[in-house]
Design a protein around this motif. Structure first.
Motif, PDB file in Angstrom:
ATOM      1  N   LEU A   1       0.808  -1.223   0.000  1.00  0.00           N
ATOM      2  CA  LEU A   1       0.000   0.000   0.000  1.00  0.00           C
ATOM      3  C   LEU A   1       0.840   1.272   0.000  1.00  0.00           C
ATOM      4  CD1 LEU A   1      -2.548  -1.137   2.765  1.00  0.00           C
ATOM      5  CD2 LEU A   1      -2.894  -1.222   0.291  1.00  0.00           C
ATOM      6  N   THR A   2       2.165   1.126   0.113  1.00  0.00           N
ATOM      7  CA  THR A   2       3.003   2.309   0.272  1.00  0.00           C
ATOM      8  C   THR A   2       3.000   3.221  -0.949  1.00  0.00           C
ATOM      9  OG1 THR A   2       4.939   1.026  -0.427  1.00  0.00           O
ATOM     10  CG2 THR A   2       4.535   1.213   1.943  1.00  0.00           C
ATOM     11  N   SER A   3       2.860   2.649  -2.154  1.00  0.00           N
ATOM     12  CA  SER A   3       2.863   3.498  -3.346  1.00  0.00           C
ATOM     13  C   SER A   3       1.670   4.450  -3.324  1.00  0.00           C
ATOM     14  CB  SER A   3       2.844   2.645  -4.622  1.00  0.00           C
ATOM     15  OG  SER A   3       1.692   1.817  -4.659  1.00  0.00           O
ATOM     16  N   THR A   4       0.508   3.970  -2.855  1.00  0.00           N
ATOM     17  CA  THR A   4      -0.666   4.835  -2.736  1.00  0.00           C
ATOM     18  C   THR A   4      -0.432   5.908  -1.682  1.00  0.00           C
ATOM     19  OG1 THR A   4      -2.127   3.007  -3.368  1.00  0.00           O
ATOM     20  CG2 THR A   4      -3.149   4.903  -2.293  1.00  0.00           C
ATOM     21  N   MET A   5       0.149   5.519  -0.543  1.00  0.00           N
ATOM     22  CA  MET A   5       0.454   6.494   0.503  1.00  0.00           C
ATOM     23  C   MET A   5       1.397   7.573  -0.021  1.00  0.00           C
ATOM     24  SD  MET A   5       1.169   4.089   3.829  1.00  0.00           S
ATOM     25  CE  MET A   5       0.018   2.840   4.407  1.00  0.00           C
ATOM     26  N   ARG A   6       2.441   7.163  -0.736  1.00  0.00           N
ATOM     27  CA  ARG A   6       3.423   8.117  -1.256  1.00  0.00           C
ATOM     28  C   ARG A   6       2.778   9.074  -2.251  1.00  0.00           C
ATOM     29  NH1 ARG A   6       6.811   4.662  -2.620  1.00  0.00           N
ATOM     30  NH2 ARG A   6       6.258   4.429  -4.813  1.00  0.00           N
TER      31      ARG A   6
ATOM     32  N   PRO B   1      13.660   2.715  -0.097  1.00  0.00           N
ATOM     33  CA  PRO B   1      12.410   2.183   0.486  1.00  0.00           C
ATOM     34  C   PRO B   1      12.500   2.052   2.005  1.00  0.00           C
ATOM     35  CG  PRO B   1      13.061   0.914  -1.436  1.00  0.00           C
ATOM     36  CD  PRO B   1      14.217   1.826  -1.129  1.00  0.00           C
ATOM     37  N   LYS B   2      13.680   1.623   2.495  1.00  0.00           N
ATOM     38  CA  LYS B   2      13.904   1.508   3.931  1.00  0.00           C
ATOM     39  C   LYS B   2      15.209   2.213   4.262  1.00  0.00           C
ATOM     40  CE  LYS B   2      13.134  -2.362   6.010  1.00  0.00           C
ATOM     41  NZ  LYS B   2      13.188  -3.786   6.424  1.00  0.00           N
ATOM     42  N   ASP B   3      15.162   3.028   5.314  1.00  0.00           N
ATOM     43  CA  ASP B   3      16.344   3.773   5.711  1.00  0.00           C
ATOM     44  C   ASP B   3      16.419   3.758   7.236  1.00  0.00           C
ATOM     45  OD1 ASP B   3      18.599   5.616   5.441  1.00  0.00           O
ATOM     46  OD2 ASP B   3      17.223   7.107   6.245  1.00  0.00           O
ATOM     47  N   ALA B   4      17.509   3.205   7.772  1.00  0.00           N
ATOM     48  CA  ALA B   4      17.647   3.047   9.220  1.00  0.00           C
ATOM     49  C   ALA B   4      17.597   4.392   9.942  1.00  0.00           C
ATOM     50  CB  ALA B   4      18.956   2.316   9.543  1.00  0.00           C
ATOM     51  N   TYR B   5      18.169   5.420   9.326  1.00  0.00           N
ATOM     52  CA  TYR B   5      18.168   6.724   9.997  1.00  0.00           C
ATOM     53  C   TYR B   5      16.764   7.315  10.023  1.00  0.00           C
ATOM     54  CZ  TYR B   5      19.788  11.246  11.637  1.00  0.00           C
ATOM     55  OH  TYR B   5      19.987  12.372  12.400  1.00  0.00           O
ATOM     56  N   ARG B   6      16.001   7.145   8.960  1.00  0.00           N
ATOM     57  CA  ARG B   6      14.617   7.631   8.942  1.00  0.00           C
ATOM     58  C   ARG B   6      13.802   6.951  10.040  1.00  0.00           C
ATOM     59  NH1 ARG B   6      13.410   7.150   3.529  1.00  0.00           N
ATOM     60  NH2 ARG B   6      12.256   5.214   3.707  1.00  0.00           N
ATOM     61  N   THR B   7      14.040   5.658  10.237  1.00  0.00           N
ATOM     62  CA  THR B   7      13.353   4.939  11.307  1.00  0.00           C
ATOM     63  C   THR B   7      13.780   5.459  12.670  1.00  0.00           C
ATOM     64  OG1 THR B   7      13.121   2.937   9.973  1.00  0.00           O
ATOM     65  CG2 THR B   7      12.986   2.676  12.360  1.00  0.00           C
ATOM     66  N   ALA B   8      15.064   5.763  12.816  1.00  0.00           N
ATOM     67  CA  ALA B   8      15.560   6.316  14.077  1.00  0.00           C
ATOM     68  C   ALA B   8      14.902   7.666  14.374  1.00  0.00           C
ATOM     69  CB  ALA B   8      17.078   6.463  14.023  1.00  0.00           C
TER      70      ALA B   8
ATOM     71  N   ALA C   1       1.392   2.214  11.206  1.00  0.00           N
ATOM     72  CA  ALA C   1       1.633   3.622  11.526  1.00  0.00           C
ATOM     73  C   ALA C   1       3.064   4.014  11.187  1.00  0.00           C
ATOM     74  CB  ALA C   1       1.341   3.880  13.000  1.00  0.00           C
ATOM     75  N   GLN C   2       4.024   3.158  11.536  1.00  0.00           N
ATOM     76  CA  GLN C   2       5.419   3.486  11.260  1.00  0.00           C
ATOM     77  C   GLN C   2       5.677   3.590   9.762  1.00  0.00           C
ATOM     78  OE1 GLN C   2       8.362   1.084  13.247  1.00  0.00           O
ATOM     79  NE2 GLN C   2       9.956   1.605  11.766  1.00  0.00           N
ATOM     80  N   ILE C   3       5.183   2.615   9.004  1.00  0.00           N
ATOM     81  CA  ILE C   3       5.385   2.648   7.552  1.00  0.00           C
ATOM     82  C   ILE C   3       4.688   3.853   6.941  1.00  0.00           C
ATOM     83  CG2 ILE C   3       4.837   1.444   5.396  1.00  0.00           C
ATOM     84  CD1 ILE C   3       5.379  -1.170   6.852  1.00  0.00           C
ATOM     85  N   GLU C   4       3.477   4.155   7.427  1.00  0.00           N
ATOM     86  CA  GLU C   4       2.750   5.304   6.897  1.00  0.00           C
ATOM     87  C   GLU C   4       3.502   6.606   7.172  1.00  0.00           C
ATOM     88  OE1 GLU C   4      -1.556   7.626   7.342  1.00  0.00           O
ATOM     89  OE2 GLU C   4      -1.242   5.709   8.363  1.00  0.00           O
ATOM     90  N   VAL C   5       3.957   6.799   8.405  1.00  0.00           N
ATOM     91  CA  VAL C   5       4.657   8.037   8.755  1.00  0.00           C
ATOM     92  C   VAL C   5       5.954   8.173   7.961  1.00  0.00           C
ATOM     93  CG1 VAL C   5       5.890   9.245  10.594  1.00  0.00           C
ATOM     94  CG2 VAL C   5       3.642   8.245  11.052  1.00  0.00           C
ATOM     95  N   GLU C   6       6.728   7.101   7.883  1.00  0.00           N
ATOM     96  CA  GLU C   6       7.994   7.181   7.147  1.00  0.00           C
ATOM     97  C   GLU C   6       7.759   7.396   5.656  1.00  0.00           C
ATOM     98  OE1 GLU C   6      11.114   4.416   7.988  1.00  0.00           O
ATOM     99  OE2 GLU C   6      10.353   3.985   9.997  1.00  0.00           O
ATOM    100  N   THR C   7       6.712   6.775   5.111  1.00  0.00           N
ATOM    101  CA  THR C   7       6.401   6.945   3.686  1.00  0.00           C
ATOM    102  C   THR C   7       5.932   8.362   3.394  1.00  0.00           C
ATOM    103  OG1 THR C   7       5.795   4.600   3.485  1.00  0.00           O
ATOM    104  CG2 THR C   7       4.979   6.086   1.776  1.00  0.00           C
ATOM    105  N   VAL C   8       5.047   8.881   4.241  1.00  0.00           N
ATOM    106  CA  VAL C   8       4.548  10.243   4.056  1.00  0.00           C
ATOM    107  C   VAL C   8       5.680  11.253   4.225  1.00  0.00           C
ATOM    108  CG1 VAL C   8       3.058  12.023   5.042  1.00  0.00           C
ATOM    109  CG2 VAL C   8       2.167   9.708   4.676  1.00  0.00           C
TER     110      VAL C   8
ATOM    111  N   ALA D   1       8.883  10.872   3.614  1.00  0.00           N
ATOM    112  CA  ALA D   1       9.710  10.869   2.402  1.00  0.00           C
ATOM    113  C   ALA D   1       8.974  11.501   1.230  1.00  0.00           C
ATOM    114  CB  ALA D   1      10.115   9.431   2.065  1.00  0.00           C
ATOM    115  N   GLY D   2       7.664  11.232   1.109  1.00  0.00           N
ATOM    116  CA  GLY D   2       6.883  11.801   0.018  1.00  0.00           C
ATOM    117  C   GLY D   2       6.818  13.312   0.067  1.00  0.00           C
ATOM    118  N   VAL D   3       6.597  13.865   1.263  1.00  0.00           N
ATOM    119  CA  VAL D   3       6.532  15.320   1.416  1.00  0.00           C
ATOM    120  C   VAL D   3       7.885  15.947   1.108  1.00  0.00           C
ATOM    121  CG1 VAL D   3       6.234  17.199   3.083  1.00  0.00           C
ATOM    122  CG2 VAL D   3       4.605  15.284   3.047  1.00  0.00           C
ATOM    123  N   LEU D   4       8.963  15.326   1.603  1.00  0.00           N
ATOM    124  CA  LEU D   4      10.294  15.888   1.369  1.00  0.00           C
ATOM    125  C   LEU D   4      10.702  15.802  -0.102  1.00  0.00           C
ATOM    126  CD1 LEU D   4      12.308  14.685   4.498  1.00  0.00           C
ATOM    127  CD2 LEU D   4      11.219  16.900   4.087  1.00  0.00           C
ATOM    128  N   ARG D   5      10.140  14.844  -0.835  1.00  0.00           N
ATOM    129  CA  ARG D   5      10.394  14.795  -2.282  1.00  0.00           C
ATOM    130  C   ARG D   5       9.694  15.939  -3.009  1.00  0.00           C
ATOM    131  NH1 ARG D   5       9.064   9.321  -1.718  1.00  0.00           N
ATOM    132  NH2 ARG D   5      10.861   7.923  -1.757  1.00  0.00           N
TER     133      ARG D   5
END
Length: 457
Positions: A142-147, A312-319, A407-414, A416-420
């Motif tokens: 579902l991440t592509s839709t979220m992004r 798609p996955k970034d350890a620092y973004r998760t931190a 929630a974690q995937i949604e927040v991290e995806t959003v 990254a999407g906003v910053l793009r």
């Protein structure tokens, strides 16, 4: 009975259920309760309901890791800061530590079948039924839709104009809720459902009175609270009926379609999707607002996050996600109501008392996190193992939020999407204070930002 009649009856029944649950009788013998303030019940209630982010740490510093507060409705509360005590609560027998009763005020919205309001033994099968849509692979699909939703939303923000990011986060996460969770593709229906769900979730402190005194639902302004809930129910039941008739339902990836595969009872499904709204929409929006509030005041952290936004996955973004929820928790406590007397922290607590692990207090305790406990420093999550049972934004044990990964995937995806899509700056350079809103702790000024420029368009 007509759909509207059924919705009204269900809403009124949930109000009555909430009122009866909240009237828990507490054993007359309070045994040896933990220490606490001698202020009046009214003053303790006001401070807890309107400023617990300051009140709870203050009480812990004054009285210790285990504190008694006399708060209405639902009190007395025993507030916990020690991770070992919190572990005992999270690992305690579900038959004794009732989280559903602790959430009883939510019954009018999420219903009697919600994993938030059920207790053992009904809770376990209900939770199991809701878990399949939250498997990692299904969320990842579902991440592509979220992004897409995030980038489209961010590019609509005007350049050089102040924007309350909290308001935009509410709209954005609600859009994700309607399209990803409900799977509503029709723009007109999606907009109608979004408006109805927002009215339901936008409950003020005074509105909660109708949940305690259902008879208030017949008079203004509480009559509107009940009507909004009835209208939302009507739209949700219509979506459920429409989806049940969809011949391609088994091929759909939205959460509603998956829930319908194994559940024939419409009321149960309604309660499940409303649970996702309450547990996943507002809290996620507030987490997003705080995340940006912290990032925009720490340019070095922001620059490092930008380096990994195409991964798609970034350890620092998760931190960064974890650290933002640590220093700016969305929920400051969770609750369990005791069905039997227990020993905890050297005290004998009677049945009927609610024990509340103090999320904000344990996550900011310098004894656990060091002298820089209150600083926003994501690197701490990459340097070693964090203290156990001291990071609990999603609760713990068998009642840990089942949508935590979503929630974690949604927040991290959003994020990254906003910053793009845009480059942002904070309107106010100083750290933003916090304020209670419903059950969440929000940025006091709404996390105001302005768009410096659009990117990649």
């Amino acid at each position: 009975m007509s759909s509207a009649g059924r919705d009204s009856a269900n809403a009124n029944e949930r109000l009555m259920t909430s009122a009866s649950i909240s009237n828990v009788s507490i054993a007359e013998s309070m045994d040896r309760m933990p220490p606490g303030p001698s202020d009046t019940v009214l003053w303790q209630t006001i401070r807890f309901r309107r400023g617990r982010q300051h009140y709870l740490p203050e009480m812990h510093d004054r009285y210790g890791d285990v504190v008694t507060l006399r708060v209405v409705p639902g009190g007395p509360f025993v507030i916990l800061r020690n991770p070992e005590h919190i572990k005992e609560v999270f690992r305690g027998a579900p038959e004794i530590f009732h989280a559903g009763e602790g959430n009883s005020l939510l019954v009018p919205i999420v219903g009697r079948h919600s994993v938030l309001t059920l207790d053992a033994p009904e809770h376990k099968p209900a939770r199991k039924r809701m878990m399949p849509p939250f498997h990692h692979e299904r969320i990842a699909a579902l991440t592509s839709t979220m992004r897409e939703i995030a980038e489209q939303e961010a590019r609509s923000w005007p350049i050089g104009t102040s924007v309350r990011l909290l308001d935009r986060a509410y709209a954005l996460t609600l859009d994700i809720m309607v399209r990803v969770v409900f799977g509503v593709d029709d723009l007109q229906r999606a907009a109608q459902l979004s408006r109805a769900l927002r009215q339901v979730s936008d409950i003020g402190l005074s509105d909660i009175l109708v949940w305690i005194r259902p008879e208030l639902g017949k008079v203004w302004p509480w009559r509107n609270v009940v009507r909004n809930l009835e209208h939302a129910d009507e739209l949700i039941y219509a979506e459920i009926a429409r989806r049940r008739k969809d011949p391609e339902r088994s091929l759909r990836t939205d959460v509603l379609s998956m829930l319908l595969e194994d559940e024939p009872n419409d009321e149960v499904v309604r309660d499940e999707v409303m649970t996702l709204l309450v547990a996943g929409h507002e809290t996620t929006a507030v987490a997003l607002a705080w995340l940006f509030e912290r990032l925009l005041r720490h340019p070095d952290v922001l620059a490092r996050v930008r380096e990994g936004i195409d991964q798609p996955k970034d350890a620092y973004r998760t931190a960064v996600f974890k650290e933002a929820l640590r220093v700016r928790p969305v929920i400051h406590n969770v609750a369990r109501r005791l069905t039997e007397p227990i020993e905890l922290g050297g005290y004998r607590l009677p049945a009927g008392v609610a024990v509340l692990p103090s999320v904000g207090a344990v996550q900011s305790d310098p004894r656990l996190w060091g002298a820089d406990a209150k600083e926003f420093r994501p690197e701490r999550w990459l340097e070693g193992t964090p203290p156990q049972n001291a990071w609990i934004p999603f609760g713990g044990g068998v009642r840990r939020c089942l949508g935590a990964m979503f929630a974690q995937i949604e927040v991290e995806t959003v994020l990254a999407g906003v910053l793009r899509a845009v480059e942002l700056k904070a309107v106010d350079p100083g750290d933003e204070g916090s304020a209670m809103n419903h059950i969440t702790m929000i940025p006091k000024r709404g996390a105001r930002v302005s768009v410096v420029r659009r990117l990649g368009s």
